[in-house]
Scaffold this motif. Structure first.
Motif, PDB file in Angstrom:
ATOM      1  N   VAL A 103      60.158  39.382  54.046  1.00  0.00           N
ATOM      2  CA  VAL A 103      59.129  39.407  53.064  1.00  0.00           C
ATOM      3  C   VAL A 103      59.650  39.179  51.727  1.00  0.00           C
ATOM      4  CG1 VAL A 103      57.342  41.000  51.906  1.00  0.00           C
ATOM      5  CG2 VAL A 103      57.703  40.996  54.431  1.00  0.00           C
ATOM      6  N   SER A 104      59.206  38.344  50.604  1.00  0.00           N
ATOM      7  CA  SER A 104      59.438  37.883  49.597  1.00  0.00           C
ATOM      8  C   SER A 104      60.149  36.901  49.312  1.00  0.00           C
ATOM      9  CB  SER A 104      60.061  39.215  48.716  1.00  0.00           C
ATOM     10  OG  SER A 104      61.387  39.302  48.874  1.00  0.00           O
ATOM     11  N   ASP A 105      60.854  36.300  50.500  1.00  0.00           N
ATOM     12  CA  ASP A 105      61.451  35.119  50.641  1.00  0.00           C
ATOM     13  C   ASP A 105      60.492  33.957  50.436  1.00  0.00           C
ATOM     14  OD1 ASP A 105      63.875  36.772  51.095  1.00  0.00           O
ATOM     15  OD2 ASP A 105      64.005  35.968  53.057  1.00  0.00           O
ATOM     16  N   ILE A 106      61.097  32.786  50.047  1.00  0.00           N
ATOM     17  CA  ILE A 106      60.125  31.459  49.740  1.00  0.00           C
ATOM     18  C   ILE A 106      60.724  30.491  50.428  1.00  0.00           C
ATOM     19  CG2 ILE A 106      59.423  29.830  48.127  1.00  0.00           C
ATOM     20  CD1 ILE A 106      59.008  32.477  46.269  1.00  0.00           C
ATOM     21  N   VAL A 107      60.030  29.577  51.129  1.00  0.00           N
ATOM     22  CA  VAL A 107      60.610  28.218  52.029  1.00  0.00           C
ATOM     23  C   VAL A 107      59.957  27.114  51.176  1.00  0.00           C
ATOM     24  CG1 VAL A 107      60.515  27.311  54.006  1.00  0.00           C
ATOM     25  CG2 VAL A 107      60.857  29.678  53.778  1.00  0.00           C
ATOM     26  N   ARG A 108      60.666  26.180  50.882  1.00  0.00           N
ATOM     27  CA  ARG A 108      59.967  24.831  50.361  1.00  0.00           C
ATOM     28  C   ARG A 108      60.269  23.870  51.588  1.00  0.00           C
ATOM     29  NH1 ARG A 108      62.439  20.852  45.849  1.00  0.00           N
ATOM     30  NH2 ARG A 108      60.659  19.552  45.502  1.00  0.00           N
ATOM     31  N   LEU A 109      58.965  23.249  51.742  1.00  0.00           N
ATOM     32  CA  LEU A 109      58.903  22.173  52.869  1.00  0.00           C
ATOM     33  C   LEU A 109      58.688  20.901  52.160  1.00  0.00           C
ATOM     34  CD1 LEU A 109      56.866  24.038  55.458  1.00  0.00           C
ATOM     35  CD2 LEU A 109      59.322  23.716  55.385  1.00  0.00           C
ATOM     36  N   THR A 110      59.520  20.055  52.563  1.00  0.00           N
ATOM     37  CA  THR A 110      59.514  18.585  51.959  1.00  0.00           C
ATOM     38  C   THR A 110      59.252  17.638  53.010  1.00  0.00           C
ATOM     39  OG1 THR A 110      60.610  19.410  49.918  1.00  0.00           O
ATOM     40  CG2 THR A 110      60.335  16.957  50.328  1.00  0.00           C
ATOM     41  N   GLU A 111      58.427  16.630  52.980  1.00  0.00           N
ATOM     42  CA  GLU A 111      58.685  15.450  53.867  1.00  0.00           C
ATOM     43  C   GLU A 111      57.870  14.196  53.112  1.00  0.00           C
ATOM     44  OE1 GLU A 111      57.430  14.689  58.583  1.00  0.00           O
ATOM     45  OE2 GLU A 111      55.635  15.481  57.369  1.00  0.00           O
ATOM     46  N   ASP A 112      58.403  13.155  53.208  1.00  0.00           N
ATOM     47  CA  ASP A 112      58.162  11.843  52.545  1.00  0.00           C
ATOM     48  C   ASP A 112      57.748  12.212  50.896  1.00  0.00           C
ATOM     49  OD1 ASP A 112      58.306  10.413  54.868  1.00  0.00           O
ATOM     50  OD2 ASP A 112      56.156  10.785  55.560  1.00  0.00           O
ATOM     51  N   GLY A 113      58.620  12.996  50.318  1.00  0.00           N
ATOM     52  CA  GLY A 113      58.586  13.235  48.979  1.00  0.00           C
ATOM     53  C   GLY A 113      57.430  14.190  48.708  1.00  0.00           C
ATOM     54  N   ALA A 114      56.505  14.738  49.634  1.00  0.00           N
ATOM     55  CA  ALA A 114      55.527  15.695  49.362  1.00  0.00           C
ATOM     56  C   ALA A 114      56.174  17.028  49.499  1.00  0.00           C
ATOM     57  CB  ALA A 114      54.433  15.617  50.274  1.00  0.00           C
ATOM     58  N   SER A 115      56.161  18.075  48.672  1.00  0.00           N
ATOM     59  CA  SER A 115      56.601  19.312  48.874  1.00  0.00           C
ATOM     60  C   SER A 115      55.332  20.641  48.886  1.00  0.00           C
ATOM     61  CB  SER A 115      57.446  19.727  47.746  1.00  0.00           C
ATOM     62  OG  SER A 115      58.713  19.045  47.883  1.00  0.00           O
TER      63      SER A 115
END
Length: 136
Positions: A103-115
């Motif tokens: 809890v409190s962690d952040i995940v950034r997901l990126t595919e084809d330039g969209a995050s």
């Protein structure tokens, strides 16, 4: 902010004959709270509503602890759960230096330039506003 359960959200990419033959990988980054100030330490492992009461979730309080690629799946929640399991299990990457994902962690997901940015809440994931988090 209310936690969003994202079981029905899908990535916009539709399979093509080329992508059906090869696995598509999504980039991910994991961010964890810095421990430079007492304010940052107090926010560790807090639900988003508790963090909001203490001033909110701010990007400057976080540091990137890891990034990589993982085979893509259509549903965002499955991708997030897969990463959560990976970074809480005994098979974490050897060069990962953060604490177990929590809890409190952040995940950034990126595919084809969209995050998209996702806050780990006690009972799900909350999508963060892109304007607040901005581009990197």
């Amino acid at each position: 902010a209310e936690t969003i359960f994202v079981a029905s959200r899908r990535w916009s990419r539709e399979p093509t004959p080329q992508t059906k033959e090869r696995k598509i990988h999504m980039k991910y980054e994991i961010y964890q709270l810095k421990e430079d100030t007492m304010e940052q330490v107090k926010l560790r492992f807090m639900a988003s509503d508790q963090a909001a009461q203490l001033g909110g979730i701010h990007r400057e309080n976080y540091r990137r602890v890891y990034g990589g690629e993982i085979p893509s799946v259509p549903e965002v929640v499955r991708m997030l759960l897969r990463l959560f399991a990976l970074f809480n299990g005994s098979n974490r990457p050897v060069d990962f230096s953060g604490h177990s994902m929590s809890v409190s962690d952040i995940v950034r997901l990126t595919e084809d330039g969209a995050s998209s940015w996702w806050y780990c809440d006690p009972y799900g994931w909350m999508e963060l506003n892109e304007e607040e988090w901005g581009q990197t």
